[in-house]
Design a protein around this motif. Sequence first.
Motif, mmCIF file in Angstrom:
data_model
loop_
_atom_site.group_PDB
_atom_site.id
_atom_site.type_symbol
_atom_site.label_atom_id
_atom_site.label_comp_id
_atom_site.label_asym_id
_atom_site.label_seq_id
_atom_site.Cartn_x
_atom_site.Cartn_y
_atom_site.Cartn_z
ATOM 1 N N MET A 344 0.855 -1.182 0.000
ATOM 2 C CA MET A 344 0.000 0.000 0.000
ATOM 3 C C MET A 344 0.889 1.230 0.000
ATOM 4 S SD MET A 344 -3.082 -1.147 0.220
ATOM 5 C CE MET A 344 -3.726 -2.795 0.456
ATOM 6 N N HIS A 345 0.450 2.274 -0.686
ATOM 7 C CA HIS A 345 1.241 3.498 -0.632
ATOM 8 C C HIS A 345 0.376 4.688 -0.955
ATOM 9 C CE1 HIS A 345 5.207 5.631 -0.731
ATOM 10 N NE2 HIS A 345 5.459 4.696 0.145
ATOM 11 N N ARG A 346 0.994 5.881 -0.976
ATOM 12 C CA ARG A 346 0.239 7.128 -1.001
ATOM 13 C C ARG A 346 0.250 7.834 -2.343
ATOM 14 N NH1 ARG A 346 5.317 7.948 0.934
ATOM 15 N NH2 ARG A 346 6.473 9.679 0.038
ATOM 16 N N ASP A 347 1.085 7.438 -3.279
ATOM 17 C CA ASP A 347 1.429 8.301 -4.410
ATOM 18 C C ASP A 347 0.443 8.188 -5.567
ATOM 19 O OD1 ASP A 347 3.835 9.406 -3.264
ATOM 20 O OD2 ASP A 347 4.577 7.366 -3.367
ATOM 21 N N THR A 348 -0.317 9.249 -5.773
ATOM 22 C CA THR A 348 -1.423 9.268 -6.719
ATOM 23 C C THR A 348 -1.740 10.723 -7.034
ATOM 24 O OG1 THR A 348 -2.378 7.294 -5.657
ATOM 25 C CG2 THR A 348 -3.860 8.591 -7.015
ATOM 26 N N VAL A 349 -2.349 10.983 -8.201
ATOM 27 C CA VAL A 349 -2.924 12.302 -8.437
ATOM 28 C C VAL A 349 -4.407 12.145 -8.734
ATOM 29 C CG1 VAL A 349 -0.779 13.313 -9.279
ATOM 30 C CG2 VAL A 349 -2.404 12.333 -10.916
ATOM 31 N N TYR A 350 -5.151 13.203 -8.442
ATOM 32 C CA TYR A 350 -6.593 13.186 -8.643
ATOM 33 C C TYR A 350 -7.001 14.502 -9.294
ATOM 34 C CZ TYR A 350 -11.562 13.472 -7.803
ATOM 35 O OH TYR A 350 -12.905 13.617 -7.997
ATOM 36 N N ILE A 351 -7.965 14.415 -10.197
ATOM 37 C CA ILE A 351 -8.487 15.613 -10.853
ATOM 38 C C ILE A 351 -9.989 15.475 -10.991
ATOM 39 C CG2 ILE A 351 -8.074 14.668 -13.188
ATOM 40 C CD1 ILE A 351 -7.420 17.581 -14.066
ATOM 41 N N THR A 352 -10.713 16.556 -10.752
ATOM 42 C CA THR A 352 -12.143 16.575 -11.009
ATOM 43 C C THR A 352 -12.495 17.823 -11.803
ATOM 44 O OG1 THR A 352 -14.365 16.533 -10.055
ATOM 45 C CG2 THR A 352 -12.668 17.621 -8.746
ATOM 46 N N VAL A 353 -13.429 17.662 -12.741
ATOM 47 C CA VAL A 353 -13.860 18.756 -13.624
ATOM 48 C C VAL A 353 -15.373 18.695 -13.770
ATOM 49 C CG1 VAL A 353 -13.657 19.830 -15.895
ATOM 50 C CG2 VAL A 353 -11.689 18.629 -14.926
ATOM 51 N N VAL A 354 -16.001 19.862 -13.734
ATOM 52 C CA VAL A 354 -17.424 19.999 -14.071
ATOM 53 C C VAL A 354 -17.527 21.094 -15.122
ATOM 54 C CG1 VAL A 354 -19.735 20.560 -13.233
ATOM 55 C CG2 VAL A 354 -18.164 19.281 -11.762
ATOM 56 N N ASP A 355 -18.299 20.842 -16.185
ATOM 57 C CA ASP A 355 -18.395 21.833 -17.261
ATOM 58 C C ASP A 355 -19.728 22.578 -17.235
ATOM 59 O OD1 ASP A 355 -20.304 20.190 -18.537
ATOM 60 O OD2 ASP A 355 -18.815 19.269 -19.857
ATOM 61 N N LYS A 356 -19.949 23.444 -18.217
ATOM 62 C CA LYS A 356 -21.149 24.288 -18.233
ATOM 63 C C LYS A 356 -22.433 23.489 -18.407
ATOM 64 C CE LYS A 356 -20.591 25.453 -23.158
ATOM 65 N NZ LYS A 356 -21.700 24.588 -23.631
ATOM 66 N N ASP A 357 -22.331 22.294 -18.995
ATOM 67 C CA ASP A 357 -23.498 21.422 -19.135
ATOM 68 C C ASP A 357 -23.671 20.514 -17.932
ATOM 69 O OD1 ASP A 357 -24.129 22.374 -21.750
ATOM 70 O OD2 ASP A 357 -22.503 21.138 -22.552
ATOM 71 N N ARG A 358 -22.808 20.689 -16.925
ATOM 72 C CA ARG A 358 -22.802 19.927 -15.670
ATOM 73 C C ARG A 358 -22.449 18.453 -15.864
ATOM 74 N NH1 ARG A 358 -21.841 24.417 -14.776
ATOM 75 N NH2 ARG A 358 -22.914 25.779 -13.280
ATOM 76 N N MET A 359 -21.727 18.176 -16.959
ATOM 77 C CA MET A 359 -21.027 16.902 -17.050
ATOM 78 C C MET A 359 -19.947 16.928 -15.979
ATOM 79 S SD MET A 359 -18.796 15.375 -20.233
ATOM 80 C CE MET A 359 -18.314 13.655 -20.304
#
Length: 525
Positions: A344-359
């Motif tokens: 187990m370890h900690r190394d990761t990246v995360y990204i979240t995006v919401v657009d004008k159509d709420r996708m």
Amino acid sequence: MRDFHLPGRSPVLAANGMCATSHPLAAKTAVDILERGGNAMDAAIAGAVLLGICEPQMTGIGGDLFALFTTPGDETVHAYNGSGRAPGAANAADLRARGLDAVPLYTAEAVTIPGAIHAFCALSADHGRLGLDAVLAPAIRYAEAGVPVAPRAAWDWAESASVLKDHALAHYLPSGTPPKAGAIFRAPGQAEVLRRVAAKGASAFYEGEIADDMLAALNAAGGVHTAADFAAHRGEPAQPISGDYKGRELVEHPPNGQGATAILMLNMLAQFDIAAMDPLGADRAHLEAEATKLAYDTRSRIIADPDHTARTEFILSMETARTLAAMIDPKRALASAAPLTEAMHRDTVYITVVDKDRMAVSLIYSIFHGFGSGIASEKFGILMQNRGAGFTLSEGHPNELAGGKRPFHTIIPGMLRQGGRVTMPFGVMGGAYQPAGHARFLSNIADFGMDPQTAIDAPRSFADKGEMRVERGYSDAVRADLVDRGHHVVIPAEAIGGAQAIEIRGDGVLEGASDPRKDGCALGY
């Protein structure tokens, strides 16, 4: 509302689109894509690929990804499994015969076929708007021109640089020492890889010169990988899983990710009156620690490649949660479960995006340990993940290493839904911490009425490997109380986890939150 006399971050508010992630260049790139007419999937891919240049110790094109996402005008949450498989000739018995009881972390035996590139290509084709060439262009430009190393990235780089070997040293440690904050990092080999993928799609990565470059490095390190293993790789759509906590539905990616563990933890915590406790008190921290031990032990017996496990419903069952919760003594710590053989370890990246159509897109992307296996290809500098260390060598276990299997993964994207409406894509980086992080984040919101930024900022604790890791934000009195209950309390050198979230508010405004434990931010327009 926060106290403006004190240091902190205000929520970021925007009406059109937003990104929250762990590096500001990636967040800006994602918003630029949205302003050019791209949708949330385009922006998430553009930002995620760039994160592999901005935070190469955390992620890169030699890694895997999982994603949750919606489509415009539809509250259905979809999942995509972009994880790779062990090479066909991999065999746990061979490692046991060598006297090993775990897959060695920094070796070719730990390298599974990288799944991220195929996933990016498939998600772009099926759910994007601009096309791969436009989406990959920012990462290509930054990989060639270089990016200044951010402070947290510099700290992580120094912590993990010792695992780099052979060709990886030339690509990621060219001066012989880890770069300081502000030093320029360039990856021209990766720029060329991305340029070819933009022109020819996933086949440019999994067949031909690029695949041969990866294979040469792996085979030289003793790997059993073949050209056929790379050419055969495919990611696939998956069916999300979910559970309810106080009127909020937590949607998670199914196994081989560990999202079911977060649902089990929340089902256990629902058996206690968490809302009546001090959010930063010992009672709550103790209950979370005990729920973590029991939920993680259950997870480690069951979660594996979805083609090799059929007990996910057992983890999601409220009956299971009640049985486990009954084992918790509110005043005394349980002994920790036996150490896991899978890493187990900690190394990761995360990204979240919401657009004008709420996708909405919730995407997590990793090479597992810092700098993965430490093995990189010679020409292109593709750093290979060590996700295969997530397998166990225990004979007969559903997660036992075998050719063609996907290993247990720590990475889990999350999404909240309320009244049938998607309200918040979010994620909490931090390897093994992630299910506990999801549970704490949602509990902060549902039990204590915190806004997303406050919920992210709040101090964290985590029961892990026989220790109770308690951030400095807790008081000495709380730490002393936890010691009295039988916990081995330590203050970790590194902050616990790193979270990002975007709330899609009922009034239509987007509210972004980003963890100060990382270098990033939320940006909108």
